[in-house]
Design a protein around this motif. Structure first.
Motif, PDB file in Angstrom:
ATOM      1  N   PHE A  64      55.429  37.981  36.969  1.00  0.00           N
ATOM      2  CA  PHE A  64      54.040  38.343  36.592  1.00  0.00           C
ATOM      3  C   PHE A  64      53.015  38.672  37.584  1.00  0.00           C
ATOM      4  CE2 PHE A  64      49.629  36.483  35.684  1.00  0.00           C
ATOM      5  CZ  PHE A  64      49.302  37.301  34.834  1.00  0.00           C
ATOM      6  N   PRO A 234      41.663  45.222  28.192  1.00  0.00           N
ATOM      7  CA  PRO A 234      42.554  43.964  28.392  1.00  0.00           C
ATOM      8  C   PRO A 234      43.583  43.985  29.301  1.00  0.00           C
ATOM      9  CG  PRO A 234      42.152  44.361  25.955  1.00  0.00           C
ATOM     10  CD  PRO A 234      41.611  45.610  26.784  1.00  0.00           C
ATOM     11  N   ARG A 235      44.487  45.154  29.443  1.00  0.00           N
ATOM     12  CA  ARG A 235      45.495  44.938  30.215  1.00  0.00           C
ATOM     13  C   ARG A 235      45.110  45.468  31.660  1.00  0.00           C
ATOM     14  NH1 ARG A 235      50.618  45.591  27.444  1.00  0.00           N
ATOM     15  NH2 ARG A 235      50.363  45.301  25.164  1.00  0.00           N
ATOM     16  N   GLU A 245      40.465  34.295  38.192  1.00  0.00           N
ATOM     17  CA  GLU A 245      40.777  33.323  37.163  1.00  0.00           C
ATOM     18  C   GLU A 245      41.535  31.999  37.480  1.00  0.00           C
ATOM     19  OE1 GLU A 245      41.896  36.772  34.071  1.00  0.00           O
ATOM     20  OE2 GLU A 245      43.351  35.637  34.235  1.00  0.00           O
ATOM     21  N   GLN A 250      40.490  28.761  35.565  1.00  0.00           N
ATOM     22  CA  GLN A 250      41.577  27.675  35.106  1.00  0.00           C
ATOM     23  C   GLN A 250      41.249  26.559  36.195  1.00  0.00           C
ATOM     24  OE1 GLN A 250      45.255  29.679  36.123  1.00  0.00           O
ATOM     25  NE2 GLN A 250      44.802  31.163  34.392  1.00  0.00           N
TER      26      GLN A 250
ATOM     27  N   ASP B  94      33.744  27.047  32.359  1.00  0.00           N
ATOM     28  CA  ASP B  94      34.745  26.972  33.440  1.00  0.00           C
ATOM     29  C   ASP B  94      34.427  27.401  34.821  1.00  0.00           C
ATOM     30  OD1 ASP B  94      36.619  25.834  31.665  1.00  0.00           O
ATOM     31  OD2 ASP B  94      36.871  27.869  31.027  1.00  0.00           O
ATOM     32  N   TRP B 205      39.854  31.047  26.427  1.00  0.00           N
ATOM     33  CA  TRP B 205      41.106  30.816  25.760  1.00  0.00           C
ATOM     34  C   TRP B 205      40.961  29.835  24.685  1.00  0.00           C
ATOM     35  CZ3 TRP B 205      42.374  25.561  25.858  1.00  0.00           C
ATOM     36  CH2 TRP B 205      41.721  24.723  26.399  1.00  0.00           C
ATOM     37  N   GLU B 369      44.435  22.160  28.021  1.00  0.00           N
ATOM     38  CA  GLU B 369      43.602  22.937  28.894  1.00  0.00           C
ATOM     39  C   GLU B 369      44.442  23.645  30.052  1.00  0.00           C
ATOM     40  OE1 GLU B 369      42.195  22.165  32.189  1.00  0.00           O
ATOM     41  OE2 GLU B 369      41.255  23.991  32.290  1.00  0.00           O
ATOM     42  N   ALA B 370      45.356  22.946  30.752  1.00  0.00           N
ATOM     43  CA  ALA B 370      45.772  23.505  32.085  1.00  0.00           C
ATOM     44  C   ALA B 370      47.011  24.536  31.494  1.00  0.00           C
ATOM     45  CB  ALA B 370      46.527  22.370  32.570  1.00  0.00           C
ATOM     46  N   SER B 373      44.949  27.733  29.267  1.00  0.00           N
ATOM     47  CA  SER B 373      44.236  28.570  29.978  1.00  0.00           C
ATOM     48  C   SER B 373      45.137  29.365  30.866  1.00  0.00           C
ATOM     49  CB  SER B 373      43.304  27.858  30.738  1.00  0.00           C
ATOM     50  OG  SER B 373      43.900  27.127  31.851  1.00  0.00           O
ATOM     51  N   LYS B 374      46.199  28.809  31.482  1.00  0.00           N
ATOM     52  CA  LYS B 374      47.004  29.789  32.198  1.00  0.00           C
ATOM     53  C   LYS B 374      47.873  30.641  31.402  1.00  0.00           C
ATOM     54  CE  LYS B 374      50.533  28.973  35.927  1.00  0.00           C
ATOM     55  NZ  LYS B 374      51.342  27.997  36.750  1.00  0.00           N
ATOM     56  N   GLY B 377      45.708  33.446  30.332  1.00  0.00           N
ATOM     57  CA  GLY B 377      45.599  34.460  31.500  1.00  0.00           C
ATOM     58  C   GLY B 377      46.759  35.473  31.573  1.00  0.00           C
ATOM     59  N   ARG B 378      47.830  35.245  31.362  1.00  0.00           N
ATOM     60  CA  ARG B 378      48.961  36.110  31.090  1.00  0.00           C
ATOM     61  C   ARG B 378      49.110  36.952  29.896  1.00  0.00           C
ATOM     62  NH1 ARG B 378      53.848  33.806  34.372  1.00  0.00           N
ATOM     63  NH2 ARG B 378      52.689  32.586  35.777  1.00  0.00           N
ATOM     64  N   GLN B 380      46.623  37.694  28.067  1.00  0.00           N
ATOM     65  CA  GLN B 380      45.545  38.646  28.177  1.00  0.00           C
ATOM     66  C   GLN B 380      45.671  40.069  29.104  1.00  0.00           C
ATOM     67  OE1 GLN B 380      42.466  37.132  30.550  1.00  0.00           O
ATOM     68  NE2 GLN B 380      40.778  38.322  29.701  1.00  0.00           N
ATOM     69  N   LYS B 381      46.767  39.949  30.080  1.00  0.00           N
ATOM     70  CA  LYS B 381      47.009  41.101  30.727  1.00  0.00           C
ATOM     71  C   LYS B 381      48.396  41.679  30.386  1.00  0.00           C
ATOM     72  CE  LYS B 381      44.843  38.676  34.466  1.00  0.00           C
ATOM     73  NZ  LYS B 381      44.311  37.662  33.382  1.00  0.00           N
ATOM     74  N   GLY B 382      48.934  41.451  29.202  1.00  0.00           N
ATOM     75  CA  GLY B 382      49.872  41.955  28.794  1.00  0.00           C
ATOM     76  C   GLY B 382      51.120  41.325  28.543  1.00  0.00           C
ATOM     77  N   TYR B 383      50.931  40.133  28.959  1.00  0.00           N
ATOM     78  CA  TYR B 383      52.615  39.263  28.927  1.00  0.00           C
ATOM     79  C   TYR B 383      52.703  38.529  27.770  1.00  0.00           C
ATOM     80  CZ  TYR B 383      53.220  41.267  33.492  1.00  0.00           C
ATOM     81  OH  TYR B 383      53.328  41.976  34.619  1.00  0.00           O
TER      82      TYR B 383
END
Lengths: 288, 383
Positions: A64, A234-235, A245, A250, B94, B205, B369-370, B373-374, B377-378, B380-383
């Motif tokens: 990632f 978004p991407r 982030e 986080q 946050d 999230w 939460e931990a 939220s993580k 994050g992924r 959101q970016k296409g994963y």
């Protein structure tokens, strides 16, 4: 104390304020970040001090982060290329203009008087569904409905070019200014066309400036997070967004520290490569 | 004539000693350096010490909310007490927590926090204070349910006073989406492929996971099939034009018609409606309800803070702020006459029980939460 010893000390005394500032404002914070990168974030959000390699293992082994880093470098490279293509003619024009050079340079510096964030957000008013460009296209009948132009990778690159172009132009301009125009005249008198004298004399001599501008654009572009946040979809996140982030959303400062150091090492390596082959002097000229 | 012993006089005397040869150059520069160091070290802390008595820092959500606070609460409070309220803004709890974590004790004083989960996080990180409720008599007007839930987290004591509540419901442009269609589709409107590129969502999230739970017919406070939730979040991402990050951005995207539908904060959508935009708002079944509080951070000057909280909870202030920011106040409508505008605000509960709203369970949400939220994050970016 001998005269030699006193003379040897003088440069250090003169340098001490700057060295002190760099140490306090750069190296000490970097040291903190380095130490933080070996800590851990607990489930409650508190930090667990110690020496743990978990963050580094994650940052270096997780595809990632690798993919986003490569994507960031790609966007920075495209931005740098566009800046070079757009910036060279502009710099050449300024360097060769007579009389109005000061005004042109002032115009080049004008965008710096406005906040980078506001400059970035201005594209929303230009490219938005009800922005200036769509309103114009509809008014002249070229389109019936507004075109969705915002919030994609193209607008991110556009925003970065808008931000970084002056850095490129300035560096090339400084380089072009240092070239003796008699060299072009000499080439012309020996039978070269203007295009040939540009290609074989001016362009090679201005390459250090182009490289310095390229380095600045690349490093600044790869480290930005505002532009993808404001103009991206978004991407379209870049690596600095991951740092943001991790630290802000986080509350994972240890991982954020590892990620920021990772980006620093990659960009630092580029600067070292540049310094190895071209030297930092050209970069300083452009910045000065 | 006696001369005042200030820093200038001290410096001049030191310089005189140096010029007279009573002190060598190294000693002179060393003393100057030591004085500079001492000044540099004490200055940041002195600032807070000086600030303690005559100013309080308040951080909130910005935009129309900040304007309402400034106009109806802070300025009148300063006029009455002489204590300045310095107001800052943040985009989310946050982000603000990160700033507080990096600050010196006392730098940040009062925060307009959202949700009991935020209160629990701040308390868990040792950032809570203990209010002297005797200094806040207007607390008696607040809906008891709102107060009790905070007491439960912090063992009976309070580090905040509840101030308002609202919902994160569905906001839609009526020109393109009818009320009937919204009623029929509910939360699934955010996954409607015919609206691709005209959908948005908050880059938070919790909100994403809450709505994904609704879209997969699960309890938002106890989803069991989280894979289905992440799939729904991915689908929403692929249909979305943008994740918004602030109330101002939410309002801009809807007002400029960049998007037709998103989740939105009830007060902000009401503000858009008041500005004349034809934006509809609906809370789907089990929509996201939340309460906001004024949280006093550990290390703050307690008495001025308590005085400000009491001033803000006074019915006349609280009602004026509520009308300004378009969120119902935490005042109990069975004890206080809230006037004519507030009962028409979205999410308003006339019974004072708030039984009609579903709030986030802090244990459930903070427990994930931990991880979530993580993960978001992924995703959101296409994963």
């Amino acid at each position: 104390m001998s005269v030699e010893a006193r003379e040897a000390r003088q440069p250090w005394i003169l340098l001490s304020p700057a060295l002190g500032a760099v140490t306090l404002l750069l190296f000490v914070p970097l040291l903190f970040i380095l130490v933080y990168s070996f800590w851990l974030r607990t489930a409650t959000g508190a930090d667990l001090a110690g020496f743990y390699l978990d963050n580094w293992q994650e940052a270096l082994s997780d595809p990632f982060y690798r993919d986003i880093l490569l994507g960031t470098l790609r966007i920075a490279a495209i931005t740098t290329l566009v800046c070079a293509l757009m910036g060279y003619p502009a710099a050449y024009f300024i360097a060769r203009s007579r009389g109005n050079k000061a005004i042109l340079l002032l115009l080049l510096m004008l965008p710096f008087w406005i906040s980078y964030i506001i400059r970035t957000m201005s594209w929303i008013n230009i490219l938005g569904v009800s922005g200036g460009l769509n309103t114009f296209l509809i008014a002249v009948g070229l389109v019936d409905e507004p075109i969705q132009m915002l919030y994609n990778q193209t607008t991110v690159i556009l925003g970065l070019v808008h931000f970084l172009l002056p850095f490129m132009v300035l560096n090339i301009y400084v380089s072009l200014e240092g070239i003796d125009t008699n060299l072009e005249d000499a080439a012309n008198s020996l039978g070269a066309t203007r295009w040939q004298s540009f290609l074989q004399v001016t362009l090679p001599l201005s390459l250090p400036g182009l490289a310095a501008g390229g380095l600045l654009c690349f490093v600044l572009g790869a480290g930005t997070y505002i532009t993808p946040l404001v103009l991206g979809g978004p991407r379209d996140a870049m690596f600095a967004n991951l740092v943001f982030e991790a630290i802000i959303t986080q509350l994972n400062w240890p991982l954020g520290s590892a990620l920021s150091l990772m980006l620093l090492v990659v960009l630092g390596a580029l600067v070292l490569i540049y310094n190895r082959y071209l030297g930092m002097a050209q970069l300083m000229k452009g910045l000065g | 004539m006696t001369q005042k012993m200030d820093n200038t006089t001290r410096y001049e005397r030191l310089r005189e000693r140096y010029m007279n040869g009573d002190i060598d150059r190294r000693g002179f520069l060393g003393l100057i350096g030591a004085a500079g160091l001492a000044y540099g070290v004490q200055t940041p802390f002195a600032k807070y010490a000086h600030a303690a008595a005559d100013q309080v820092r308040f951080d909130g959500w910005g935009g129309v909310v900040s304007e309402a606070f400034r106009q109806y609460a802070f300025d009148p409070y300063t006029k009455k007490t002489g204590i300045t309220v310095v107001d800052g803004t943040f985009g989310g709890g946050d982000e603000y927590l990160s700033r507080v974590k990096a600050s010196q004790p006392g730098e940040y004083n009062i925060a307009h926090l959202s949700g009991v989960f935020d209160y629990a996080r701040y308390h868990g990180l040792g950032l809570s204070s203990e209010l002297n409720e005797d200094n806040i008599p207007n607390l008696q007007f607040v809906i008891p349910k709102l107060v009790d839930v905070f007491r439960g987290v912090s063992g009976g004591a309070l580090s905040c006073v509840p101030y308002d509540y609202g919902t994160t419901g569905l906001a839609y442009n009526r020109k393109y989406i009818s009320d009937e269609r919204m009623q029929e589709m509910g939360a699934n409107i955010l996954l409607d492929e015919s609206l691709k590129g005209k959908i948005a969502g908050w880059s938070d999230w919790r909100t994403r996971m809450w709505y994904a739970s609704l879209q997969t017919d699960q309890d938002p406070n106890g989803a069991t099939d989280t894979d289905a939730c992440w799939d729904a979040i991915r689908k929403h991402r692929d249909l979305s034009l943008k994740y918004w990050g602030s109330g101002a951005e939410l309002m801009s995207l809807l007002a400029e018609e960049e998007i037709y539908v998103t989740e939105g904060w009830s007060g902000r959508i009401y503000a858009l409606q008041e500005q004349g935009h034809d934006i509809g708002y609906m809370d789907p079944p089990n929509g996201f309800g939340w309460q906001e509080c004024l949280f006093v951070i550990k290390g703050s000057p307690m008495e001025p803070c308590e005085e400000l909280l009491n001033f803000m909870l006074a019915p006349e202030t609280s009602i004026a702020v509520a009308e300004g920011q378009s969120y119902p106040p935490a005042l109990d409508p069975t004890k206080v006459d809230l006037g004519s505008k507030i009962p028409n605000l979205p999410a308003f509960d006339a019974s004072g029980t708030l039984d009609g709203l579903t709030f986030a369970d802090p244990t459930y949400w903070n427990g994930h939460e931990a991880e979530w939220s993580k993960m978001f994050g992924r995703v959101q970016k296409g994963y």
